[in-house]
Motif scaffolding. Sequence first.
Motif, PDB file in Angstrom:
ATOM      1  N   ASN A 226      46.428  40.346  45.735  1.00 34.97           N
ATOM      2  CA  ASN A 226      45.066  39.862  46.008  1.00 34.97           C
ATOM      3  C   ASN A 226      44.564  38.877  44.958  1.00 34.97           C
ATOM      4  OD1 ASN A 226      44.811  41.392  48.380  1.00 34.97           O
ATOM      5  ND2 ASN A 226      44.274  43.192  47.180  1.00 34.97           N
ATOM      6  N   GLY A 227      45.439  37.983  44.497  1.00 34.07           N
ATOM      7  CA  GLY A 227      45.020  36.965  43.537  1.00 34.07           C
ATOM      8  C   GLY A 227      44.748  37.499  42.149  1.00 34.07           C
ATOM      9  N   LYS A 228      45.403  38.593  41.778  1.00 33.36           N
ATOM     10  CA  LYS A 228      45.202  39.179  40.448  1.00 33.36           C
ATOM     11  C   LYS A 228      46.530  39.391  39.732  1.00 33.36           C
ATOM     12  CE  LYS A 228      40.862  41.451  41.408  1.00 33.36           C
ATOM     13  NZ  LYS A 228      40.078  42.632  41.177  1.00 33.36           N
TER      14      LYS A 228
ATOM     15  N   ASN B 164      43.047  41.015  36.206  1.00 28.63           N
ATOM     16  CA  ASN B 164      42.027  40.022  36.535  1.00 28.63           C
ATOM     17  C   ASN B 164      42.640  38.873  37.323  1.00 28.63           C
ATOM     18  OD1 ASN B 164      43.306  38.402  34.602  1.00 28.63           O
ATOM     19  ND2 ASN B 164      41.864  38.930  32.993  1.00 28.63           N
ATOM     20  N   GLY B 165      41.852  37.838  37.550  1.00 22.71           N
ATOM     21  CA  GLY B 165      42.289  36.702  38.351  1.00 22.71           C
ATOM     22  C   GLY B 165      43.031  35.634  37.579  1.00 22.71           C
ATOM     23  N   TRP B 166      43.481  35.932  36.364  1.00 21.07           N
ATOM     24  CA  TRP B 166      44.201  34.932  35.584  1.00 21.07           C
ATOM     25  C   TRP B 166      45.402  34.426  36.391  1.00 21.07           C
ATOM     26  CZ3 TRP B 166      49.317  35.073  34.009  1.00 21.07           C
ATOM     27  CH2 TRP B 166      49.709  33.975  33.254  1.00 21.07           C
TER      28      TRP B 166
ATOM     29  N   ARG C 203      43.269  30.593  41.393  1.00 21.30           N
ATOM     30  CA  ARG C 203      41.960  29.977  41.567  1.00 21.30           C
ATOM     31  C   ARG C 203      41.058  30.939  42.335  1.00 21.30           C
ATOM     32  NH1 ARG C 203      44.599  25.356  44.481  1.00 21.30           N
ATOM     33  NH2 ARG C 203      46.122  24.719  42.979  1.00 21.30           N
ATOM     34  N   LYS C 204      39.803  30.558  42.452  1.00 22.64           N
ATOM     35  CA  LYS C 204      38.844  31.431  43.144  1.00 22.64           C
ATOM     36  C   LYS C 204      39.270  31.750  44.569  1.00 22.64           C
ATOM     37  CE  LYS C 204      34.755  30.307  40.453  1.00 22.64           C
ATOM     38  NZ  LYS C 204      34.662  31.507  39.688  1.00 22.64           N
ATOM     39  N   ASN C 205      39.984  30.819  45.217  1.00 20.36           N
ATOM     40  CA  ASN C 205      40.435  31.088  46.588  1.00 20.36           C
ATOM     41  C   ASN C 205      41.742  31.893  46.603  1.00 20.36           C
ATOM     42  OD1 ASN C 205      42.417  29.274  45.907  1.00 20.36           O
ATOM     43  ND2 ASN C 205      41.856  27.741  47.429  1.00 20.36           N
ATOM     44  N   ARG C 206      42.147  32.368  45.416  1.00 17.24           N
ATOM     45  CA  ARG C 206      43.316  33.224  45.225  1.00 17.24           C
ATOM     46  C   ARG C 206      44.647  32.526  45.425  1.00 17.24           C
ATOM     47  NH1 ARG C 206      41.094  39.076  47.262  1.00 17.24           N
ATOM     48  NH2 ARG C 206      39.330  39.019  45.888  1.00 17.24           N
ATOM     49  N   SER C 207      44.632  31.204  45.420  1.00 15.15           N
ATOM     50  CA  SER C 207      45.899  30.485  45.434  1.00 15.15           C
ATOM     51  C   SER C 207      46.301  30.235  43.970  1.00 15.15           C
ATOM     52  CB  SER C 207      45.773  29.173  46.214  1.00 15.15           C
ATOM     53  OG  SER C 207      44.841  28.321  45.596  1.00 15.15           O
TER      54      SER C 207
ATOM     55  N   ALA D 107      47.115  28.761  40.376  1.00 20.16           N
ATOM     56  CA  ALA D 107      46.627  27.632  39.582  1.00 20.16           C
ATOM     57  C   ALA D 107      47.733  26.574  39.522  1.00 20.16           C
ATOM     58  CB  ALA D 107      46.254  28.103  38.182  1.00 20.16           C
TER      59      ALA D 107
END
Length: 171
Positions: free
Chosen positions: A125-127, A141-143, A146-150, A152
């Motif tokens: 889930n993008g984490k 965390n989301g490191w 990106r916010k849309n979970r794709s 970086a």
Amino acid sequence: MGGRGSLSPWAKQHAEIVTQEALSWARSKIGSRSYGRWAWNGTFLPGTAKCNLFVEHAFNKGNPKDRPFPFTPSRTLLASGIGRMRNYSAEEIYHGRVQNFKHVKKPKPGDIAADGAHVGIVSGNGKTISASIFTGTVVENGWGFRKNRSPAPNMRFFRYTGDDKWHQKKL
């Protein structure tokens, strides 16, 4: 980390077991200070990042006892010239230098996420789960996303493939 051609069913099964156990072990360490910036563990001095050691431990601790360790430390001499084996750096992981891990474009839980300065384990889930130099604890965390979970743009992902060479020696 470069992958080889087709892997045996044994290697694929081994890789799946190790990956799931590594992810489970990593989740159990969330909040732990064991890999924090000031922790001393005999490998790194206090004040240094330990994200790479966290990832290495996750894969080696998730490994069945009768199997080869996914992360075999680099045989490169230490900068001090001591000449002992050392752990892979985040940069070496990013550049694909760890055997039996292949670069993948679409990460899934249990893959390694690396940007050259930091590494973690994709938890879904993008984490990611990683040892944070900022908090001094293991965090999820989301490191790396990106916010849309794709992913970086500078992120690379690697998947453990298992080790056919070791299995063939045991036959």
